[in-house]
Design an enzyme around this catalytic site. Structure first.
Site, PDB file in Angstrom:
ATOM      1  N   ASP A  58       6.212  18.352   3.446  1.00 53.33           N
ATOM      2  CA  ASP A  58       7.134  17.376   2.690  1.00 53.33           C
ATOM      3  C   ASP A  58       8.180  16.626   3.311  1.00 53.33           C
ATOM      4  O   ASP A  58       9.184  17.103   3.271  1.00 53.33           O
ATOM      5  CB  ASP A  58       7.261  18.265   1.372  1.00 53.33           C
ATOM      6  CG  ASP A  58       7.726  17.166   0.123  1.00 53.33           C
ATOM      7  OD1 ASP A  58       7.896  17.760  -0.975  1.00 53.33           O
ATOM      8  OD2 ASP A  58       7.794  16.033   0.322  1.00 53.33           O
ATOM      9  N   PHE A  81       3.205   5.713   6.733  1.00 50.95           N
ATOM     10  CA  PHE A  81       2.282   5.253   5.751  1.00 50.95           C
ATOM     11  C   PHE A  81       2.743   6.113   4.549  1.00 50.95           C
ATOM     12  O   PHE A  81       2.308   5.708   3.252  1.00 50.95           O
ATOM     13  CB  PHE A  81       0.843   5.637   6.010  1.00 50.95           C
ATOM     14  CG  PHE A  81       0.165   4.671   6.851  1.00 50.95           C
ATOM     15  CD1 PHE A  81      -0.049   5.287   8.303  1.00 50.95           C
ATOM     16  CD2 PHE A  81      -0.202   3.615   6.733  1.00 50.95           C
ATOM     17  CE1 PHE A  81      -0.672   4.274   9.121  1.00 50.95           C
ATOM     18  CE2 PHE A  81      -0.865   2.592   7.534  1.00 50.95           C
ATOM     19  CZ  PHE A  81      -1.152   3.062   9.095  1.00 50.95           C
ATOM     20  N   SER A 125       3.802  -4.725   2.086  1.00 48.32           N
ATOM     21  CA  SER A 125       2.886  -4.998   1.184  1.00 48.32           C
ATOM     22  C   SER A 125       3.173  -6.464   0.864  1.00 48.32           C
ATOM     23  O   SER A 125       4.511  -6.844   0.676  1.00 48.32           O
ATOM     24  CB  SER A 125       2.854  -4.033  -0.063  1.00 48.32           C
ATOM     25  OG  SER A 125       2.121  -4.812  -1.170  1.00 48.32           O
ATOM     26  N   TYR A 150       7.477   0.409  -7.461  1.00 49.21           N
ATOM     27  CA  TYR A 150       6.836   0.441  -6.309  1.00 49.21           C
ATOM     28  C   TYR A 150       6.754  -0.454  -5.376  1.00 49.21           C
ATOM     29  O   TYR A 150       7.347  -0.480  -4.140  1.00 49.21           O
ATOM     30  CB  TYR A 150       4.858   0.630  -6.599  1.00 49.21           C
ATOM     31  CG  TYR A 150       4.294   0.137  -5.164  1.00 49.21           C
ATOM     32  CD1 TYR A 150       3.529  -1.070  -5.018  1.00 49.21           C
ATOM     33  CD2 TYR A 150       4.240   1.311  -4.208  1.00 49.21           C
ATOM     34  CE1 TYR A 150       3.156  -1.366  -4.062  1.00 49.21           C
ATOM     35  CE2 TYR A 150       3.472   0.808  -2.861  1.00 49.21           C
ATOM     36  CZ  TYR A 150       3.104  -0.403  -2.990  1.00 49.21           C
ATOM     37  OH  TYR A 150       2.375  -0.782  -1.844  1.00 49.21           O
ATOM     38  N   LYS A 154       9.147  -1.136  -1.470  1.00 53.56           N
ATOM     39  CA  LYS A 154       8.594  -1.896  -0.344  1.00 53.56           C
ATOM     40  C   LYS A 154       9.776  -2.904   0.069  1.00 53.56           C
ATOM     41  O   LYS A 154      10.153  -3.152   1.275  1.00 53.56           O
ATOM     42  CB  LYS A 154       7.184  -2.588  -0.595  1.00 53.56           C
ATOM     43  CG  LYS A 154       6.112  -1.697  -0.695  1.00 53.56           C
ATOM     44  CD  LYS A 154       6.009  -0.868   0.396  1.00 53.56           C
ATOM     45  CE  LYS A 154       4.704   0.289   0.150  1.00 53.56           C
ATOM     46  NZ  LYS A 154       4.707   1.053   1.522  1.00 53.56           N
ATOM     47  N   LEU A 201      -9.745  -2.748  -7.350  1.00 56.11           N
ATOM     48  CA  LEU A 201     -11.038  -3.614  -7.822  1.00 56.11           C
ATOM     49  C   LEU A 201     -12.135  -2.994  -7.151  1.00 56.11           C
ATOM     50  O   LEU A 201     -13.221  -2.466  -7.510  1.00 56.11           O
ATOM     51  CB  LEU A 201     -11.039  -4.964  -7.591  1.00 56.11           C
ATOM     52  CG  LEU A 201     -11.982  -5.770  -7.838  1.00 56.11           C
ATOM     53  CD1 LEU A 201     -12.567  -5.751  -9.042  1.00 56.11           C
ATOM     54  CD2 LEU A 201     -11.967  -7.050  -7.089  1.00 56.11           C
ATOM     55  N   ARG A 232      -7.269 -12.898  -4.209  1.00 51.69           N
ATOM     56  CA  ARG A 232      -6.613 -12.108  -3.397  1.00 51.69           C
ATOM     57  C   ARG A 232      -7.234 -12.134  -1.948  1.00 51.69           C
ATOM     58  O   ARG A 232      -8.366 -12.747  -1.695  1.00 51.69           O
ATOM     59  CB  ARG A 232      -6.870 -10.511  -3.783  1.00 51.69           C
ATOM     60  CG  ARG A 232      -6.416 -10.304  -5.151  1.00 51.69           C
ATOM     61  CD  ARG A 232      -4.606 -10.248  -5.304  1.00 51.69           C
ATOM     62  NE  ARG A 232      -4.073  -9.662  -6.384  1.00 51.69           N
ATOM     63  CZ  ARG A 232      -4.030 -10.406  -7.228  1.00 51.69           C
ATOM     64  NH1 ARG A 232      -4.314 -11.912  -7.400  1.00 51.69           N
ATOM     65  NH2 ARG A 232      -3.259  -9.941  -8.508  1.00 51.69           N
ATOM     66  N   ARG A 296      -4.642  -8.190 -16.941  1.00 57.37           N
ATOM     67  CA  ARG A 296      -3.847  -7.092 -16.970  1.00 57.37           C
ATOM     68  C   ARG A 296      -2.467  -7.214 -16.580  1.00 57.37           C
ATOM     69  O   ARG A 296      -2.173  -8.232 -15.788  1.00 57.37           O
ATOM     70  CB  ARG A 296      -4.289  -6.258 -15.541  1.00 57.37           C
ATOM     71  CG  ARG A 296      -3.472  -4.898 -15.246  1.00 57.37           C
ATOM     72  CD  ARG A 296      -4.395  -4.202 -14.221  1.00 57.37           C
ATOM     73  NE  ARG A 296      -4.299  -4.774 -12.766  1.00 57.37           N
ATOM     74  CZ  ARG A 296      -4.758  -4.482 -11.541  1.00 57.37           C
ATOM     75  NH1 ARG A 296      -5.280  -3.197 -11.566  1.00 57.37           N
ATOM     76  NH2 ARG A 296      -4.786  -4.909 -10.525  1.00 57.37           N
ATOM     77  N   GLY A 298       1.307  -7.880 -15.271  1.00 54.39           N
ATOM     78  CA  GLY A 298       1.614  -7.676 -14.012  1.00 54.39           C
ATOM     79  C   GLY A 298       0.993  -8.344 -12.941  1.00 54.39           C
ATOM     80  O   GLY A 298       1.399  -8.657 -11.798  1.00 54.39           O
TER      81      GLY A 298
HETATM   82  C1  WQD Z   1      -7.459  -7.111  -7.426  1.00 57.95           C
HETATM   83  C2  WQD Z   1      -7.784  -7.850  -8.477  1.00 57.95           C
HETATM   84  C3  WQD Z   1      -7.243  -7.387 -10.726  1.00 57.95           C
HETATM   85  C4  WQD Z   1      -9.275  -3.740 -11.161  1.00 57.95           C
HETATM   86  C5  WQD Z   1      -2.796  -3.676  -5.557  1.00 57.95           C
HETATM   87  C6  WQD Z   1      -1.147  -3.630  -5.124  1.00 57.95           C
HETATM   88  C7  WQD Z   1      -0.596  -3.921  -4.146  1.00 57.95           C
HETATM   89  C8  WQD Z   1      -1.612  -3.384  -3.030  1.00 57.95           C
HETATM   90  C9  WQD Z   1      -3.229  -3.659  -3.479  1.00 57.95           C
HETATM   91  C10 WQD Z   1      -0.596  -1.457  -2.246  1.00 57.95           C
HETATM   92  C11 WQD Z   1      -6.777  -8.340  -9.502  1.00 57.95           C
HETATM   93  C12 WQD Z   1      -8.764  -7.347 -10.727  1.00 57.95           C
HETATM   94  C13 WQD Z   1      -8.740  -5.087 -10.466  1.00 57.95           C
HETATM   95  C14 WQD Z   1     -10.208  -3.826 -12.183  1.00 57.95           C
HETATM   96  C15 WQD Z   1     -10.015  -6.128 -12.082  1.00 57.95           C
HETATM   97  N1  WQD Z   1      -1.422  -1.910  -3.103  1.00 57.95           N
HETATM   98  N2  WQD Z   1      -9.152  -6.054 -11.256  1.00 57.95           N
HETATM   99  N3  WQD Z   1     -10.576  -4.977 -12.769  1.00 57.95           N
HETATM  100  O1  WQD Z   1      -3.278  -5.487  -7.934  1.00 57.95           O
HETATM  101  O2  WQD Z   1      -4.126  -7.168  -5.943  1.00 57.95           O
HETATM  102  O3  WQD Z   1      -3.002  -5.060  -5.560  1.00 57.95           O
HETATM  103  O4  WQD Z   1      -3.353  -3.116  -4.437  1.00 57.95           O
HETATM  104  O5  WQD Z   1       0.243  -1.854  -1.447  1.00 57.95           O
HETATM  105  O6  WQD Z   1       0.573  -3.561  -3.949  1.00 57.95           O
HETATM  106  O7  WQD Z   1      -0.465  -4.217  -6.385  1.00 57.95           O
HETATM  107  O8  WQD Z   1      -5.124  -4.953  -6.294  1.00 57.95           O
HETATM  108  O9  WQD Z   1      -7.464  -4.178  -6.491  1.00 57.95           O
HETATM  109  O10 WQD Z   1      -5.934  -3.482  -8.234  1.00 57.95           O
HETATM  110  O11 WQD Z   1      -6.737  -5.925  -8.143  1.00 57.95           O
HETATM  111  O12 WQD Z   1     -10.521  -7.171 -12.488  1.00 57.95           O
HETATM  112  O13 WQD Z   1     -10.834  -2.519 -12.771  1.00 57.95           O
HETATM  113  O14 WQD Z   1      -8.914  -7.184  -9.091  1.00 57.95           O
HETATM  114  O15 WQD Z   1      -6.748  -8.146 -12.094  1.00 57.95           O
HETATM  115  O16 WQD Z   1      -7.109  -9.691  -9.887  1.00 57.95           O
HETATM  116  P1  WQD Z   1      -3.994  -5.813  -6.405  1.00 57.95           P
HETATM  117  P2  WQD Z   1      -6.156  -4.638  -7.248  1.00 57.95           P
END
Ligand code: WQD
Length: 338
Positions: A58, A81, A125, A150, A154, A201, A232, A296, A298
């Protein structure tokens, strides 16, 4: 050459260990197994034929970190990481995130500062940009105030490294700002193992495809994008892993221009959520069950990388397409559930 990979049994960490071993590094992994399992060691070994040294530890325990660096005094580089990374959880438990993501970083940097020379790669990130004003996003885009603890860990982490490098010429560091990692090793022997309901996602898509989840909720289709869903930059985790190896080699070979550098690590291509769903349906041959729901909290509209600096200075470029990355994610999901 011995390198430490903290969080080396995690998703991106394990893929990076494989690529490090592939080019001849001897790897020591530290992992507290809070979000991974020792099983992953077997996956790594089955791919490369070499078992990394593994220390369950840890990193919040300062004395343990000190003892570790005494025991392994021949470590020349660290890829860090190990951190908590759930955006939503960080809002609920900020102090857990500041202790785990910042405290541990300070302990590692303190140990590296004692060495005559050390290379340090930090897992950052694109979240540090928030909603950037201009697409694609370059490394000199302004860092905006974080949308979550979070994201703040970073941003603050990068500042801590920058300030330390300013007064520690023996420390050479690179922060890699990831865009959206996805996929799995083509061998399907290692991959993403989200605990509980996936926040991201792609694992939610593949778990829906394999019948583990009833349907995917698409968080909003009223954004100012080509089809109304968010954009993205989805990068294959193996491409991302290779970027870490190239960055570490840059430092160890003294090719870096300053002793603190930042690189965006993405494909340079933006994909909408609906395009990602289409990619899944194409590579799996299955129809995905999904529904459009509210946005969602944020979420930003769009984020994809300007990759010129990584391509031209770092000498690294993502090779896999979205479909290739999605195929690897699907193959892994099918394997894990078989
Ligand atoms: C991607 C898109 C959602 C889930 C996050 C962190 C970022 C990094 C990567 C660590 C968005 C949409 C998602 C779902 C959906 N992590 N979505 N339905 O939010 O871009 O980034 O992960 O470093 O710091 O913030 O990734 O995969 O959550 O979302 O529609 O069930 O998919 O709205 O547009 P995100 P995500």
């Amino acid at each position: 050459m011995k390198v430490l990979v903290t969080g080396g049994l995690g998703f991106i960490g394990s893929h990076t260990v494989v690529e490090l071993q592939n080019v001849g590094f001897e790897v020591v992994i530290i992992d507290d197994l809070s979000n991974s399992s020792e099983e992953v060691l077997n996956g790594i070994t089955s791919i490369t034929g070499k078992t990394p040294i593994f220390e369950k530890l840890d990193l919040k325990e300062k004395s343990k970190v000190e003892d570790f660096f005494k025991k392994y005094d021949d470590i020349e580089g660290v890829i860090h990481f190990a951190a908590s990374k759930a955006v939503g959880e960080s809002v609920e438990l900020p102090l857990l995130y500041y202790e785990n993501n910042i405290g541990t970083l300070v302990y590692i940097l303190k140990e590296l500062s004692k060495k005559d020379k050390a290379g340090f790669i930090f897992s950052s990130s694109c979240t540090v940009y928030g909603q950037a004003d201009k697409m694609p996003i370059t490394e000199d885009a302004p860092v905006k105030s974080a949308e979550s603890p979070y994201g703040n860990t970073k941003q603050v982490g990068e500042e801590i490294i920058r300030d330390t490098c300013k007064v520690t010429p023996s420390l050479q560091a690179i922060a890699l700002r990831y865009f959206n990692p996805m996929g799995a090793h083509p061998s399907a022997k290692i991959g993403e193992l989200p605990i509980g309901v996936p926040q991201n996602l792609v694992p939610f898509i593949t778990q829906t495809g394999v019948g583990l989840r009833e349907k995917l909720s698409v968080f909003g289709d009223d954004y100012p994008t080509k089809d109304g869903t968010c954009v993205r930059d989805y990068i294959h985790v193996v491409d991302l892993a290779k970027a870490h190896v190239v960055a570490l080699q840059r430092l160890l070979e003294g090719k870096n221009k300053e002793n603190y550098e930042v690189f965006n690590v993405g494909t340079g291509t933006g994909s909408t959520v609906l395009e990602v769903i289409n990619s899944f349906e194409k590579v799996s041959g299955k129809k995905l069950n999904y529904q459009i729901v509210d946005r969602r909290e944020g979420d930003i509209t769009a984020a994809y990388a300007d990759t010129a600096k990584a391509n031209n200075e770092l000498g690294w470029k993502a090779e896999s397409t979205l479909d290739e990355a999605m195929k690897s994610a699907w193959d892994w999901e099918v394997k894990v559930r078989s």
